[in-house]
Write a protein that holds these residues in place. Structure first.
Motif, PDB file in Angstrom:
ATOM      1  N   ARG A  40       0.837  -1.208   0.000  1.00 50.35           N
ATOM      2  CA  ARG A  40       0.000   0.000   0.000  1.00 50.35           C
ATOM      3  C   ARG A  40       0.869   1.255   0.000  1.00 50.35           C
ATOM      4  NH1 ARG A  40      -3.773  -0.182   4.995  1.00 50.35           N
ATOM      5  NH2 ARG A  40      -4.236   1.906   4.210  1.00 50.35           N
ATOM      6  N   PHE A  41       1.987   1.202   0.692  1.00 53.27           N
ATOM      7  CA  PHE A  41       2.879   2.348   0.834  1.00 53.27           C
ATOM      8  C   PHE A  41       3.446   2.788  -0.515  1.00 53.27           C
ATOM      9  CE2 PHE A  41       7.150   4.041   2.231  1.00 53.27           C
ATOM     10  CZ  PHE A  41       6.658   5.194   2.819  1.00 53.27           C
ATOM     11  N   VAL A  42       3.700   1.848  -1.407  1.00 55.13           N
ATOM     12  CA  VAL A  42       4.335   2.171  -2.688  1.00 55.13           C
ATOM     13  C   VAL A  42       3.358   2.094  -3.866  1.00 55.13           C
ATOM     14  CG1 VAL A  42       6.593   1.417  -1.863  1.00 55.13           C
ATOM     15  CG2 VAL A  42       5.121  -0.220  -3.059  1.00 55.13           C
ATOM     16  N   ARG A  43       2.061   1.932  -3.559  1.00 56.08           N
ATOM     17  CA  ARG A  43       1.070   1.787  -4.633  1.00 56.08           C
ATOM     18  C   ARG A  43       1.021   3.043  -5.493  1.00 56.08           C
ATOM     19  NH1 ARG A  43      -3.739  -0.949  -2.249  1.00 56.08           N
ATOM     20  NH2 ARG A  43      -2.309  -2.702  -2.550  1.00 56.08           N
ATOM     21  N   GLU A  44       1.039   2.852  -6.804  1.00 58.27           N
ATOM     22  CA  GLU A  44       1.092   3.968  -7.750  1.00 58.27           C
ATOM     23  C   GLU A  44      -0.297   4.472  -8.159  1.00 58.27           C
ATOM     24  OE1 GLU A  44       3.449   2.822 -11.123  1.00 58.27           O
ATOM     25  OE2 GLU A  44       4.881   1.726  -9.860  1.00 58.27           O
ATOM     26  N   THR A  45      -1.297   3.616  -8.114  1.00 57.00           N
ATOM     27  CA  THR A  45      -2.627   3.959  -8.620  1.00 57.00           C
ATOM     28  C   THR A  45      -3.668   3.648  -7.559  1.00 57.00           C
ATOM     29  OG1 THR A  45      -1.889   3.341 -10.842  1.00 57.00           O
ATOM     30  CG2 THR A  45      -4.261   3.598 -10.515  1.00 57.00           C
ATOM     31  N   ASP A  46      -4.558   4.600  -7.326  1.00 55.73           N
ATOM     32  CA  ASP A  46      -5.604   4.415  -6.325  1.00 55.73           C
ATOM     33  C   ASP A  46      -6.982   4.525  -6.965  1.00 55.73           C
ATOM     34  OD1 ASP A  46      -4.137   4.055  -3.878  1.00 55.73           O
ATOM     35  OD2 ASP A  46      -3.557   6.153  -4.012  1.00 55.73           O
ATOM     36  N   LEU A  47      -7.926   3.776  -6.402  1.00 56.72           N
ATOM     37  CA  LEU A  47      -9.325   3.870  -6.778  1.00 56.72           C
ATOM     38  C   LEU A  47     -10.088   4.409  -5.582  1.00 56.72           C
ATOM     39  CD1 LEU A  47     -11.710   3.175  -8.736  1.00 56.72           C
ATOM     40  CD2 LEU A  47     -11.766   0.921  -7.624  1.00 56.72           C
ATOM     41  N   LYS A  48     -10.881   5.467  -5.793  1.00 59.26           N
ATOM     42  CA  LYS A  48     -11.623   6.108  -4.714  1.00 59.26           C
ATOM     43  C   LYS A  48     -13.095   6.176  -5.080  1.00 59.26           C
ATOM     44  CE  LYS A  48      -9.633  10.089  -5.114  1.00 59.26           C
ATOM     45  NZ  LYS A  48      -9.046   9.847  -6.427  1.00 59.26           N
ATOM     46  N   VAL A  49     -13.926   6.286  -4.064  1.00 57.86           N
ATOM     47  CA  VAL A  49     -15.359   6.421  -4.313  1.00 57.86           C
ATOM     48  C   VAL A  49     -15.647   7.713  -5.080  1.00 57.86           C
ATOM     49  CG1 VAL A  49     -15.920   7.596  -2.143  1.00 57.86           C
ATOM     50  CG2 VAL A  49     -17.647   6.176  -3.273  1.00 57.86           C
ATOM     51  N   ASP A  50     -14.796   8.721  -4.911  1.00 60.21           N
ATOM     52  CA  ASP A  50     -14.978   9.987  -5.622  1.00 60.21           C
ATOM     53  C   ASP A  50     -14.804   9.834  -7.130  1.00 60.21           C
ATOM     54  OD1 ASP A  50     -15.472  11.361  -3.295  1.00 60.21           O
ATOM     55  OD2 ASP A  50     -13.429  12.087  -3.056  1.00 60.21           O
ATOM     56  N   ASP A  51     -14.241   8.713  -7.574  1.00 62.83           N
ATOM     57  CA  ASP A  51     -14.030   8.482  -9.003  1.00 62.83           C
ATOM     58  C   ASP A  51     -15.279   7.976  -9.716  1.00 62.83           C
ATOM     59  OD1 ASP A  51     -11.303   9.002  -8.504  1.00 62.83           O
ATOM     60  OD2 ASP A  51     -10.856   6.882  -8.173  1.00 62.83           O
ATOM     61  N   LEU A  52     -16.345   7.674  -8.979  1.00 65.09           N
ATOM     62  CA  LEU A  52     -17.452   6.885  -9.525  1.00 65.09           C
ATOM     63  C   LEU A  52     -18.671   7.727  -9.922  1.00 65.09           C
ATOM     64  CD1 LEU A  52     -17.370   4.005  -6.873  1.00 65.09           C
ATOM     65  CD2 LEU A  52     -16.204   4.062  -9.086  1.00 65.09           C
ATOM     66  N   VAL A  53     -19.292   7.321 -11.023  1.00 69.65           N
ATOM     67  CA  VAL A  53     -20.576   7.868 -11.465  1.00 69.65           C
ATOM     68  C   VAL A  53     -21.529   6.698 -11.635  1.00 69.65           C
ATOM     69  CG1 VAL A  53     -21.818   9.132 -13.264  1.00 69.65           C
ATOM     70  CG2 VAL A  53     -19.447   9.760 -12.699  1.00 69.65           C
ATOM     71  N   TYR A  54     -22.734   6.820 -11.065  1.00 68.21           N
ATOM     72  CA  TYR A  54     -23.716   5.729 -11.137  1.00 68.21           C
ATOM     73  C   TYR A  54     -24.841   6.086 -12.098  1.00 68.21           C
ATOM     74  CZ  TYR A  54     -26.926   2.053  -9.605  1.00 68.21           C
ATOM     75  OH  TYR A  54     -27.760   0.961  -9.567  1.00 68.21           O
ATOM     76  N   PRO A  55     -25.069   5.289 -13.139  1.00 66.47           N
ATOM     77  CA  PRO A  55     -26.180   5.560 -14.056  1.00 66.47           C
ATOM     78  C   PRO A  55     -27.521   5.137 -13.450  1.00 66.47           C
ATOM     79  CG  PRO A  55     -24.441   4.215 -15.080  1.00 66.47           C
ATOM     80  CD  PRO A  55     -24.234   4.176 -13.600  1.00 66.47           C
ATOM     81  N   LEU A  56     -28.552   5.948 -13.732  1.00 65.35           N
ATOM     82  CA  LEU A  56     -29.906   5.657 -13.283  1.00 65.35           C
ATOM     83  C   LEU A  56     -30.863   5.738 -14.477  1.00 65.35           C
ATOM     84  CD1 LEU A  56     -30.360   7.647  -9.934  1.00 65.35           C
ATOM     85  CD2 LEU A  56     -30.517   5.177 -10.214  1.00 65.35           C
ATOM     86  N   PHE A  57     -31.795   4.775 -14.527  1.00 68.99           N
ATOM     87  CA  PHE A  57     -32.796   4.732 -15.590  1.00 68.99           C
ATOM     88  C   PHE A  57     -34.157   5.095 -14.982  1.00 68.99           C
ATOM     89  CE2 PHE A  57     -29.410   1.831 -16.795  1.00 68.99           C
ATOM     90  CZ  PHE A  57     -29.133   2.241 -18.088  1.00 68.99           C
ATOM     91  N   ILE A  58     -34.699   6.235 -15.384  1.00 67.75           N
ATOM     92  CA  ILE A  58     -35.937   6.732 -14.807  1.00 67.75           C
ATOM     93  C   ILE A  58     -37.076   6.541 -15.809  1.00 67.75           C
ATOM     94  CG2 ILE A  58     -37.037   8.674 -13.655  1.00 67.75           C
ATOM     95  CD1 ILE A  58     -34.389   7.768 -12.381  1.00 67.75           C
ATOM     96  N   VAL A  59     -38.148   5.875 -15.354  1.00 69.99           N
ATOM     97  CA  VAL A  59     -39.279   5.592 -16.233  1.00 69.99           C
ATOM     98  C   VAL A  59     -40.507   6.375 -15.777  1.00 69.99           C
ATOM     99  CG1 VAL A  59     -38.448   3.281 -16.808  1.00 69.99           C
ATOM    100  CG2 VAL A  59     -40.012   3.566 -14.885  1.00 69.99           C
ATOM    101  N   GLU A  60     -41.391   6.644 -16.719  1.00 71.48           N
ATOM    102  CA  GLU A  60     -42.645   7.293 -16.400  1.00 71.48           C
ATOM    103  C   GLU A  60     -43.589   6.293 -15.747  1.00 71.48           C
ATOM    104  OE1 GLU A  60     -43.441  10.938 -19.280  1.00 71.48           O
ATOM    105  OE2 GLU A  60     -43.491   9.031 -20.364  1.00 71.48           O
ATOM    106  N   GLY A  61     -44.420   6.789 -14.841  1.00 69.04           N
ATOM    107  CA  GLY A  61     -45.363   5.931 -14.135  1.00 69.04           C
ATOM    108  C   GLY A  61     -45.127   5.973 -12.643  1.00 69.04           C
ATOM    109  N   GLU A  62     -45.781   5.068 -11.927  1.00 65.40           N
ATOM    110  CA  GLU A  62     -45.674   5.017 -10.469  1.00 65.40           C
ATOM    111  C   GLU A  62     -45.446   3.583 -10.005  1.00 65.40           C
ATOM    112  OE1 GLU A  62     -49.185   6.679  -8.791  1.00 65.40           O
ATOM    113  OE2 GLU A  62     -48.713   8.739  -9.397  1.00 65.40           O
ATOM    114  N   SER A  63     -44.775   3.465  -8.858  1.00 66.53           N
ATOM    115  CA  SER A  63     -44.533   2.168  -8.208  1.00 66.53           C
ATOM    116  C   SER A  63     -43.855   1.178  -9.158  1.00 66.53           C
ATOM    117  CB  SER A  63     -45.850   1.572  -7.694  1.00 66.53           C
ATOM    118  OG  SER A  63     -46.471   2.465  -6.796  1.00 66.53           O
ATOM    119  N   ILE A  64     -42.900   1.688  -9.936  1.00 64.21           N
ATOM    120  CA  ILE A  64     -42.181   0.839 -10.893  1.00 64.21           C
ATOM    121  C   ILE A  64     -40.744   0.657 -10.432  1.00 64.21           C
ATOM    122  CG2 ILE A  64     -41.372   0.613 -13.275  1.00 64.21           C
ATOM    123  CD1 ILE A  64     -43.749   2.395 -14.095  1.00 64.21           C
ATOM    124  N   LYS A  65     -40.358  -0.580 -10.284  1.00 63.90           N
ATOM    125  CA  LYS A  65     -38.960  -0.932 -10.038  1.00 63.90           C
ATOM    126  C   LYS A  65     -38.711  -2.254 -10.749  1.00 63.90           C
ATOM    127  CE  LYS A  65     -35.342  -1.209  -6.530  1.00 63.90           C
ATOM    128  NZ  LYS A  65     -34.994  -1.075  -5.090  1.00 63.90           N
TER     129      LYS A  65
END
Length: 326
Positions: free
Chosen positions: A20-45
């Motif tokens: 970990r001390f010499v690791r060159e590349t890090d992955l962080k939660v700040d790097d992430l984008v989450y896609p969401l699909f929004i549909v018309e209507g109600e009570s839909i999952k």
């Protein structure tokens, strides 16, 4: 006995702490984008058939999603809309009361802790499934551009923080930048799908977004996977036209392109870990053939090492949880 004829590289691998001390590349939660699909209507999952763990949701399920994303520290979402009705010109995309515009307003009223990226395209809204206006069985580039501009403006008026045009029309960044500036939105950044290949990895997304072309394909506007230099031309054009981010899509089979783009342009580079990449890993994991966590984290470190600053991914929630555990 000391041997001076070879190097002792293993000295820096002797423990987890040392590694970990010499690791060159890090992955962080700040790097992430989450896609969401929004549909018309109600009570839909509705779980997407080809994407286990990914859902189409109606507006009344948004609060639940938002609370989970904020609790996980995921900083950004990418919104796609799935309308009930479609037409030849995709008018639902630029309707001020369209499903994405409604979702943006809903989220903004709920929290200020998520950056909202709006996918700016027509394909989910057109009856033919293509990304623009059809003339002579092909997408007319210049007739399509004003509709993408209208879409971007209505999305920002609703509260979008970033516009992400994915249509691959020539001049789309220039026209959207001009349209946003004229509407008083000079400070809204553009995250262009600058390098978007005509890929076989998009299949499951079309289930999620209901955007399969009803005729032909998208090869006249998306890129040939065999071309590398063309990707650099595309990225350079978008930089000249005013984009603030560059997306490379897909990610896994295009690591060389991510590195080329990063080496050439000093802006944030975004890797889109697309639906087919997600579904293959999920399928193998559900069959017990792979260690999902290890595979995904290795893939994402590889994307970061290749030069990606940001990763759009359906694994974002899982990765955020795994990073917390670590």
């Amino acid at each position: 006995m000391r041997n001076s004829e070879f190097s002792r590289h293993r000295r820096l691998r002797t423990s987890q702490t040392m590694r970990r001390f010499v690791r060159e590349t890090d992955l962080k939660v700040d790097d992430l984008v989450y896609p969401l699909f929004i549909v018309e209507g109600e009570s839909i999952k509705n779980e997407v058939r080809s994407m286990p763990g990914v859902f189409q949701i109606s507006l009344d399920y948004l609060d639940e999603e938002i609370e989970e994303l904020v609790s996980l520290g995921i900083p950004s979402i990418l919104l796609f809309g799935v309308p009930k009705e479609k037409d030849e010109v995709g008018s639902g995309a630029y309707d001020p009361n369209g499903i994405v515009q409604q979702a943006i307003r809903h989220i903004k009223n709920k929290t200020d802790q998520l950056l909202i990226i709006a996918d700016t395209c027509l394909c989910e809204y057109t009856s033919h499934g293509h990304c623009g206006v059809i003339e002579h069985q092909d997408v007319d580039n210049d007739k399509s551009l004003p509709l993408h501009v209208k879409t971007a403006v209505t999305q920002v008026e609703a509260g979008a923080d970033i516009i992400a045009p994915s249509n691959m029309m020539d001049g789309f960044v220039s026209e959207i930048r001009k349209g946003l500036d004229e509407a008083g939105f000079e400070n809204i950044p553009i995250m262009s799908y600058a390098v978007k290949y005509a890929s076989a990895f998009y299949g499951p997304f079309r289930d999620a977004a209901d955007s399969t072309p009803q005729f032909g394909d998208r090869k006249t506007y998306q890129m040939d996977p065999a071309n590398r230099l063309e990707a650099l031309r595309e990225a350079s054009s978008d930089i000249e036209e005013g984009t603030d981010f560059l997306i490379v899509k897909p990610a896994l089979s295009y690591m060389d392109i991510i590195r080329d783009v990063k080496n050439q342009h000093p802006v944030p580079v975004v890797a889109y870990n697309v639906s087919g990449e997600y579904s293959m890993v999920k399928a193998a994991s559900l069959n017990g053939w792979i260690d999902e966590k290890a595979i995904v984290l290795e893939k994402f470190i590889s994307m970061k090492r290749a030069g990606a600053d940001i990763i759009i991914t359906y694994f974002a929630k899982d990765v955020a949880k795994w990073l917390q555990d670590n």
